[in-house]
Design a protein around this motif. Structure first.
Motif: not given
Length: 148
Positions: A25-31
């Motif tokens: 999401q944008d530049n953040q990796w989702l876990n």
């Protein structure tokens, strides 16, 4: 919801494998997400409810997101045709339960072919699974293709 759009079949990404390799999401990796498939239901078993344009305009019903729509089309006789969905964004279309395929307002092709054996004189049912937001959804049956 993630839709399978296929793969690139040309250029430097030719041969790229299918599947999710991560979500951002944008530049953040989702876990911590999970993946499951969604089987399309039998069209005749869907719980249909009539919704007025006033309900959509009054924000009682959101016109955004995946939603099924159904309309009746009266034909004087069986004939080939080309179905257009002005106001539709991206989704799938069935004509009398025959899946015509995917439509997308970005493509050069703006109409889907409806073969004459799929049509019948009198009442015909068009079902649309719209995946994105709608403005004014309608279906139009034309006599010629629009290939861009």
């Amino acid at each position: 919801m993630v839709e399978s759009m296929g793969r690139v079949n040309y250029g430097p990404r030719l041969g790229e494998t299918k599947g999710l390799r991560g979500l951002r999401q944008d530049n953040q990796w989702l876990n911590g997400y999970s993946v499951s498939s969604h089987a399309l239901p039998e069209l005749r078993e869907l719980p249909w409810t009539e919704i007025s344009a006033d309900a959509i305009a009054g924000a009682e019903v959101s016109p955004i997101g995946p939603r099924y729509y159904r309309a009746d089309v009266e034909l004087p006789e069986q004939a080939d045709g080309y179905l257009e969905i002005p106001g539709g964004s991206k989704g799938y279309v069935w004509f009398n339960e025959l899946c015509l395929g995917r439509y997308w307002n970005r493509g050069p092709q703006q109409r889907l072919y409806v073969p004459w054996p799929a049509t019948r004189p009198g009442r015909n049912v068009v079902t649309v699974l719209e995946l994105d937001a709608l403005t004014d959804l309608c279906v139009v049956l034309r006599g010629a293709p629009d290939l861009g």
